[in-house]
Every structure is written in structure tokens, then in C-alpha cells.
Design a protein around this motif. Structure first.
Motif, PDB file in Angstrom:
ATOM      1  N   LEU A  72       0.893  -1.538  -0.189  1.00 59.44           N
ATOM      2  CA  LEU A  72      -0.234  -0.101  -0.504  1.00 59.44           C
ATOM      3  C   LEU A  72       0.946   1.533  -0.107  1.00 59.44           C
ATOM      4  O   LEU A  72       1.857   1.251   0.856  1.00 59.44           O
ATOM      5  N   ILE A  73       0.931   2.053  -1.104  1.00 55.61           N
ATOM      6  CA  ILE A  73       1.327   3.233  -1.251  1.00 55.61           C
ATOM      7  C   ILE A  73       0.534   4.370  -0.499  1.00 55.61           C
ATOM      8  O   ILE A  73      -0.194   4.699  -1.078  1.00 55.61           O
ATOM      9  N   LEU A  74       1.694   5.476   1.043  1.00 57.78           N
ATOM     10  CA  LEU A  74       0.502   5.873   1.399  1.00 57.78           C
ATOM     11  C   LEU A  74       0.976   7.567   0.653  1.00 57.78           C
ATOM     12  O   LEU A  74       2.274   7.860   0.670  1.00 57.78           O
ATOM     13  N   ASP A  75       0.445   8.783   0.581  1.00 54.36           N
ATOM     14  CA  ASP A  75       0.360   9.921   0.369  1.00 54.36           C
ATOM     15  C   ASP A  75       1.107  10.576   2.030  1.00 54.36           C
ATOM     16  O   ASP A  75       1.151   9.807   3.005  1.00 54.36           O
ATOM     17  N   LYS A  76       1.841  11.871   1.929  1.00 56.70           N
ATOM     18  CA  LYS A  76       1.895  12.179   3.364  1.00 56.70           C
ATOM     19  C   LYS A  76       0.919  12.426   4.425  1.00 56.70           C
ATOM     20  O   LYS A  76       1.301  12.674   5.642  1.00 56.70           O
ATOM     21  N   GLY A  78      -1.475  10.005   4.680  1.00 51.93           N
ATOM     22  CA  GLY A  78      -1.753   8.683   5.706  1.00 51.93           C
ATOM     23  C   GLY A  78      -2.989   8.226   4.222  1.00 51.93           C
ATOM     24  O   GLY A  78      -3.377   7.031   4.421  1.00 51.93           O
ATOM     25  N   LYS A  79      -3.400   8.734   3.324  1.00 49.05           N
ATOM     26  CA  LYS A  79      -3.870   8.372   2.494  1.00 49.05           C
ATOM     27  C   LYS A  79      -3.518   7.903   1.290  1.00 49.05           C
ATOM     28  O   LYS A  79      -2.002   8.058   0.551  1.00 49.05           O
ATOM     29  N   VAL A  80      -4.592   6.290   1.087  1.00 52.31           N
ATOM     30  CA  VAL A  80      -3.582   5.161   0.091  1.00 52.31           C
ATOM     31  C   VAL A  80      -4.168   6.088  -1.173  1.00 52.31           C
ATOM     32  O   VAL A  80      -5.007   6.156  -2.014  1.00 52.31           O
ATOM     33  N   ASN A  81      -2.728   6.274  -1.670  1.00 52.58           N
ATOM     34  CA  ASN A  81      -2.155   6.661  -2.976  1.00 52.58           C
ATOM     35  C   ASN A  81      -2.150   5.487  -4.362  1.00 52.58           C
ATOM     36  O   ASN A  81      -2.826   6.167  -5.570  1.00 52.58           O
ATOM     37  N   ALA A  82      -1.521   4.598  -4.105  1.00 55.40           N
ATOM     38  CA  ALA A  82      -1.495   3.540  -5.157  1.00 55.40           C
ATOM     39  C   ALA A  82      -1.638   1.961  -4.352  1.00 55.40           C
ATOM     40  O   ALA A  82      -1.316   2.062  -3.232  1.00 55.40           O
ATOM     41  N   ILE A  83      -1.875   1.196  -4.811  1.00 50.83           N
ATOM     42  CA  ILE A  83      -2.063  -0.413  -4.085  1.00 50.83           C
ATOM     43  C   ILE A  83      -1.269  -1.186  -5.157  1.00 50.83           C
ATOM     44  O   ILE A  83      -1.283  -1.084  -6.648  1.00 50.83           O
ATOM     45  N   VAL A  84       0.395  -1.492  -4.694  1.00 52.95           N
ATOM     46  CA  VAL A  84       0.626  -2.439  -5.775  1.00 52.95           C
ATOM     47  C   VAL A  84       0.090  -3.764  -5.619  1.00 52.95           C
ATOM     48  O   VAL A  84      -0.198  -4.491  -4.818  1.00 52.95           O
ATOM     49  N   ILE A  85      -0.343  -4.013  -6.828  1.00 51.69           N
ATOM     50  CA  ILE A  85      -0.620  -5.467  -6.985  1.00 51.69           C
ATOM     51  C   ILE A  85       0.517  -6.166  -7.552  1.00 51.69           C
ATOM     52  O   ILE A  85       0.854  -6.335  -8.723  1.00 51.69           O
ATOM     53  N   GLY A  86       1.045  -7.427  -7.390  1.00 54.70           N
ATOM     54  CA  GLY A  86       1.924  -8.282  -8.180  1.00 54.70           C
ATOM     55  C   GLY A  86       0.672  -9.899  -8.547  1.00 54.70           C
ATOM     56  O   GLY A  86      -0.365 -10.594  -8.281  1.00 54.70           O
ATOM     57  N   VAL A  87       1.342  -9.731  -9.839  1.00 53.85           N
ATOM     58  CA  VAL A  87       0.201  -9.886 -11.091  1.00 53.85           C
ATOM     59  C   VAL A  87       1.547 -11.967 -11.613  1.00 53.85           C
ATOM     60  O   VAL A  87       2.272 -11.057 -12.372  1.00 53.85           O
ATOM     61  N   GLY A  88       0.633 -12.519 -11.632  1.00 54.19           N
ATOM     62  CA  GLY A  88       1.548 -13.694 -12.679  1.00 54.19           C
ATOM     63  C   GLY A  88       2.807 -13.818 -11.471  1.00 54.19           C
ATOM     64  O   GLY A  88       2.842 -13.602 -10.287  1.00 54.19           O
TER      65      GLY A  88
END
Length: 171
Positions: A72-76, A78-88
């Protein structure tokens, strides 16, 4: 005799210091009552723990597993900016990480619906729906955790997600 006198003075100093510290303090506001902390807990009920989202499976609308949440990538703020998903990949080898915004995912608290021809061993509550030759069963573990969803849903196929630009952590 001097050792005894020194020991007596030292013990008097040690035991009187906490008493002096307690009486010398000014009146502080009382700590919140225990009911306030339990009320805060009640207000948090229904939320999810970020640590429990890590490793959460991501499916598409056809119940095909696309991958899992790796970060989970947060901004300063604390809001979730992006979600990293591992595919394959298999066991982390050959995995393709992508970053998507939070609005691309829908979190679902019910288990994934799977079609099966043979009854499976499940624990907890089980609902079955028969349509034609296939039986769709949904099982919810008896110890279902309120602090995490069961899975996430994202539109697309595994091939479409693999075609997205790979997410790399910058230095």
C-alpha cells in the motif's frame, strides 16, 4: 558504622524521592476513562487493518485470480495513493508488480464463489446454489475476521494486467 550510616541515608533518599515527586506535581487532568477507549474501539469496528490487506487475493469479475496485494503506497497525509498488485509468477518468481489507484479495486467481505462438481471440505457456514450441472458454493470461516475483507475485485484479465507498466520502487 559508616557503611551502615551511608546505607541508611541512601535508602531514605531512594524511598523519599518517589513520595516527593508525587506531592510536588501540580494537578493534571484526569486520564480518559476506560469507557472512552472502548468507545474508540467501537468506532473503528468495520475498518480494515493495512497489515491484513497485504497478501490479499485480487480476482476479476469472472472469479479468476489475478494476483495479490503486495504493498500500500500512502501519501504524507496517510491517504492510500496506490495499491501494488503482484500479477503472475510462482512463489514470487517472475511476478509483475503493477500500481493501481484505490478506486480500481472493490473490496468484498464474502468469500469468492467457486464452481465445483465434488463437495469440498469447508468450515463454518456454507451456502449452495445449484444451477444446471454446476454447484456454486460459498463458505465463510467460522472465525471470520472483521478487520479484513475476504478478497478484492478488479476488472480485467491477467494478460491485461501483465501488459500494464511494471511498478518499480524509486530510490
Amino acid at each position: 558504622m559508616q557503611k551502615l550510616l551511608a546505607a541508611a541515608l541512601l535508602s531514605a533518599a531512594v524511598f523519599s524521592a518517589p513520595a516527593y515527586a508525587q506531592t510536588a506535581q501540580t494537578a493534571q487532568p484526569a486520564a480518559p476513562a476506560a469507557t472512552a477507549s472502548s468507545q474508540e474501539k467501537m468506532e473503528l469496528k468495520g475498518n480494515w487493518r493495512a497489515s491484513k490487506l497485504m497478501g490479499l487475493d485480487v480476482y476479476n469479475d469472472g472469479n479468476e485470480k489475478l494476483g495479490e496485494i503486495n504493498e500500500l503506497i500512502l501519501d504524507k497525509d496517510g491517504k492510500v495513493n496506490a495499491i501494488v498488485i503482484g500479477v503472475g509468477g510462482l512463489l514470487g518468481m517472475g511476478e509483475h508488480d503493477i500500481a493501481v489507484s484505490m478506486d480500481k479495486l472493490k473490496f468484498v467481505e464474502e468469500p469468492v464463489r467457486t464452481s465445483s462438481t465434488a463437495p469440498g471440505a469447508t468450515t463454518g457456514t456454507q451456502r449452495e446454489t445449484t444451477t444446471g450441472a454446476a454447484t456454486t458454493s460459498t463458505a465463510r470461516s467460522a472465525d471470520a475476521n472483521d478487520w479484513m475483507p475476504d478478497h478484492a475485485v478488479m476488472s480485467g484479465t491477467k494478460e491485461q494486467l501483465k501488459a500494464m507498466p511494471q511498478f518499480k520502487y524509486s530510490d
